[in-house]
Design an enzyme around this catalytic site. Structure first.
Site, mmCIF file in Angstrom:
data_model
loop_
_atom_site.group_PDB
_atom_site.id
_atom_site.type_symbol
_atom_site.label_atom_id
_atom_site.label_comp_id
_atom_site.label_asym_id
_atom_site.label_seq_id
_atom_site.Cartn_x
_atom_site.Cartn_y
_atom_site.Cartn_z
ATOM 1 N N GLY A 263 -39.887 5.783 4.731
ATOM 2 C CA GLY A 263 -39.737 4.322 4.629
ATOM 3 C C GLY A 263 -40.227 3.611 5.880
ATOM 4 O O GLY A 263 -40.931 2.597 5.793
ATOM 5 N N TYR B 94 -29.729 16.252 -7.758
ATOM 6 C CA TYR B 94 -30.797 15.483 -7.099
ATOM 7 C C TYR B 94 -31.975 15.315 -8.074
ATOM 8 O O TYR B 94 -32.502 14.197 -8.238
ATOM 9 C CB TYR B 94 -31.252 16.203 -5.823
ATOM 10 C CG TYR B 94 -32.440 15.560 -5.143
ATOM 11 C CD1 TYR B 94 -32.285 14.396 -4.385
ATOM 12 C CD2 TYR B 94 -33.723 16.097 -5.256
ATOM 13 C CE1 TYR B 94 -33.372 13.797 -3.762
ATOM 14 C CE2 TYR B 94 -34.814 15.507 -4.633
ATOM 15 C CZ TYR B 94 -34.632 14.356 -3.893
ATOM 16 O OH TYR B 94 -35.708 13.753 -3.284
ATOM 17 N N GLY C 22 -34.232 1.961 2.799
ATOM 18 C CA GLY C 22 -34.423 3.199 3.554
ATOM 19 C C GLY C 22 -35.622 3.088 4.480
ATOM 20 O O GLY C 22 -36.312 4.077 4.739
ATOM 21 N N SER D 231 -39.538 11.910 -7.008
ATOM 22 C CA SER D 231 -39.862 13.208 -6.410
ATOM 23 C C SER D 231 -40.374 14.136 -7.501
ATOM 24 O O SER D 231 -39.981 14.011 -8.667
ATOM 25 C CB SER D 231 -38.611 13.816 -5.786
ATOM 26 O OG SER D 231 -38.856 15.156 -5.442
HETATM 27 N N1 NAP Z 1 -38.680 14.327 2.358
HETATM 28 C C1 NAP Z 1 -39.126 14.862 1.251
HETATM 29 O O1 NAP Z 1 -39.598 16.019 1.235
HETATM 30 C C2 NAP Z 1 -39.095 14.090 -0.035
HETATM 31 C C3 NAP Z 1 -39.671 14.686 -1.180
HETATM 32 C C4 NAP Z 1 -39.656 13.969 -2.370
HETATM 33 C C5 NAP Z 1 -39.078 12.720 -2.438
HETATM 34 N N2 NAP Z 1 -38.510 12.185 -1.315
HETATM 35 C C6 NAP Z 1 -37.897 10.846 -1.443
HETATM 36 O O2 NAP Z 1 -38.423 9.989 -0.452
HETATM 37 C C7 NAP Z 1 -37.468 8.975 -0.130
HETATM 38 C C8 NAP Z 1 -37.347 8.846 1.380
HETATM 39 O O3 NAP Z 1 -36.845 10.075 1.880
HETATM 40 P P1 NAP Z 1 -37.091 10.594 3.373
HETATM 41 O O4 NAP Z 1 -37.603 11.977 3.259
HETATM 42 O O5 NAP Z 1 -37.844 9.588 4.160
HETATM 43 O O6 NAP Z 1 -35.573 10.710 3.832
HETATM 44 P P2 NAP Z 1 -34.844 10.317 5.197
HETATM 45 O O7 NAP Z 1 -35.734 10.498 6.367
HETATM 46 O O8 NAP Z 1 -33.552 11.067 5.138
HETATM 47 O O9 NAP Z 1 -34.596 8.758 5.009
HETATM 48 C C9 NAP Z 1 -33.730 8.309 4.023
HETATM 49 C C10 NAP Z 1 -33.594 6.811 4.135
HETATM 50 O O10 NAP Z 1 -32.671 6.406 3.125
HETATM 51 C C11 NAP Z 1 -31.696 5.586 3.713
HETATM 52 N N3 NAP Z 1 -30.392 5.749 3.092
HETATM 53 C C12 NAP Z 1 -29.690 6.879 2.855
HETATM 54 N N4 NAP Z 1 -28.493 6.584 2.347
HETATM 55 C C13 NAP Z 1 -28.429 5.235 2.242
HETATM 56 C C14 NAP Z 1 -27.435 4.321 1.805
HETATM 57 N N5 NAP Z 1 -26.242 4.724 1.373
HETATM 58 N N6 NAP Z 1 -27.722 2.999 1.841
HETATM 59 C C15 NAP Z 1 -28.915 2.551 2.296
HETATM 60 N N7 NAP Z 1 -29.892 3.362 2.736
HETATM 61 C C16 NAP Z 1 -29.644 4.693 2.710
HETATM 62 C C17 NAP Z 1 -31.597 6.025 5.177
HETATM 63 O O11 NAP Z 1 -31.211 4.888 5.949
HETATM 64 P P3 NAP Z 1 -29.823 4.735 6.730
HETATM 65 O O12 NAP Z 1 -29.430 6.088 7.220
HETATM 66 O O13 NAP Z 1 -30.168 3.736 7.790
HETATM 67 O O14 NAP Z 1 -28.874 4.177 5.730
HETATM 68 C C18 NAP Z 1 -33.040 6.386 5.492
HETATM 69 O O15 NAP Z 1 -33.755 5.270 5.972
HETATM 70 C C19 NAP Z 1 -36.167 9.388 -0.834
HETATM 71 O O16 NAP Z 1 -36.011 8.627 -2.002
HETATM 72 C C20 NAP Z 1 -36.399 10.847 -1.197
HETATM 73 O O17 NAP Z 1 -35.660 11.243 -2.335
HETATM 74 C C21 NAP Z 1 -38.506 12.822 -0.116
#
Ligand code: NAP
Length: 308
Positions: free
Chosen positions: A51, A196, A45, A167
């Site tokens: 990421g 989730y 990701g 999370s």
């Molecule tokens: N944002 C928040 O508030 C928050 C809070 C707590 C925890 N988190 C955690 O932080 C992490 C990153 O989240 P983010 O907020 O940066 O989300 P994001 O901007 O939606 O990014 C998600 C990443 O995951 C990748 N991804 C999704 N489905 C995938 C698949 N099937 N295969 C491979 N890669 C996949 C996407 O890449 P592609 O689309 O290129 O596949 C993207 O790079 C996650 O684990 C999330 O649960 C986020």
């Protein structure tokens, strides 16, 4: 005079609150760093959000591999970061995870730091290629297989490590979770938010279990909450425009959200707590289910022929 005093106290409290949400003192502190220029780092990701910000911060490494399905979002920026490379990975498909691991081992002689960051928060029920609920599959089961398959490529050296981005939402899981609903593909009796939350609890359990599995090695394992971060994941919730200032106030930028991942990737291992869940660079706790989920996951992946 009283009004002025109240206004000053109010403003200071608001600023202090915002600084805390941004990550507090640890956001501004310069942390000690291990040597990165001989390290190979994989960030799942890494094509978006937290990421990609983490990848940029770690770009002093020998090589950083960002893995995901969609490189388009960052393609133009890759020219500015010659040490960052892209590899296709679809965590929605265990077959693709297998192929990815084989290809990774061919292309890279070792993996020093693995950051399992990719994740989804589905608002409706969806399934992976092999029929697992998708939050569980993409957030937990595929990263588990990826990690397990790459273990023999992680050197038994002092700064080797594995990180799972979980999370704070894991605390919203039901008090007793039966993971067999997911592992055995039974109908799931929970709402999307709960699903989730449960997938993130699974990240926390696998952290303590992998730490236990690797206890006789130098490889350490950590998990974290990045904060509530304004990424694609958050933007899928259609908030009323009226709430925009509040959303801004109570959330982090992706750069701020990458601080704890970067911290756990770069602090010397002997200054971190193995198996622990971190928030804003502080160790909060170690949560274990006595390896029940770990053992059951191995059994399911063995039955499906993904691991021996
Ligand atoms: N944002 C928040 O508030 C928050 C809070 C707590 C925890 N988190 C955690 O932080 C992490 C990153 O989240 P983010 O907020 O940066 O989300 P994001 O901007 O939606 O990014 C998600 C990443 O995951 C990748 N991804 C999704 N489905 C995938 C698949 N099937 N295969 C491979 N890669 C996949 C996407 O890449 P592609 O689309 O290129 O596949 C993207 O790079 C996650 O684990 C999330 O649960 C986020």
């Amino acid at each position: 005079m009283n009004k002025l005093l109240a206004l000053s106290i109010g403003s200071i409290s608001l600023i202090a609150g915002k600084l805390k949400i941004m990550g507090g003192i640890n956001y501004f502190r310069k942390h000690q760093q291990i040597t990165l220029n001989d390290k190979t780092i994989l960030i799942t990701g890494g094509t978006d959000g937290i990421g990609w910000e983490t990848a940029k911060k770690l770009s002093k490494a020998k090589s950083v591999i960002v893995a995901g399905r969609n490189v388009e979002r960052i393609k133009s920026q890759l020219f500015n970061y010659t040490n960052i490379q892209y590899m296709y990975l679809d965590l929605n498909d265990l077959n693709n995870v297998q192929q990815f691991c084989q290809e990774f081992k061919k292309r890279h002689e070792k993996l020093d730091i693995l950051i399992n960051n990719a994740g989804v928060f589905n608002l409706e029920l969806k399934y992976t290629q092999q029929g697992f609920e998708q939050n569980f599959g993409v957030n937990y089961l595929s990263p588990f297989l990826l990690t397990y398959n790459l273990l023999d490529h992680i050197p038994n050296e002092y700064e080797s490590r594995i990180i799972f981005v979980a999370s704070r939402a894991h605390t919203d899981s039901p008090s007793q979770v039966d993971f067999n609903y997911y592992l055995n593909q039974e109908p799931i009796p929970y709402s999307c938010h709960k699903i989730y939350a449960i997938s993130k609890l699974a990240n926390i359990y696998e952290t303590s279990s992998f730490a236990n599995h690797l206890k006789d090695t130098n490889i350490k394992v950590y998990t974290l909450h990045p904060g509530v971060v304004r990424t694609h994941m958050l933007s899928q919730f259609k908030f009323n425009k009226f709430f925009t200032p509040m959303i801004w106030y109570f959330t982090k930028t992706p750069e701020q959200g990458s601080v704890t991942s970067t911290f756990l990737a770069t602090q010397p291992n002997n200054q971190l707590k193995n198996g622990y869940y971190y928030k804003d660079c502080y160790p909060k706790y170690l949560k274990s289910d006595n390896n029940i989920l770990f053992d059951n996951t191995i059994k399911v992946l063995q039955k499906l022929g993904y691991i021996k």
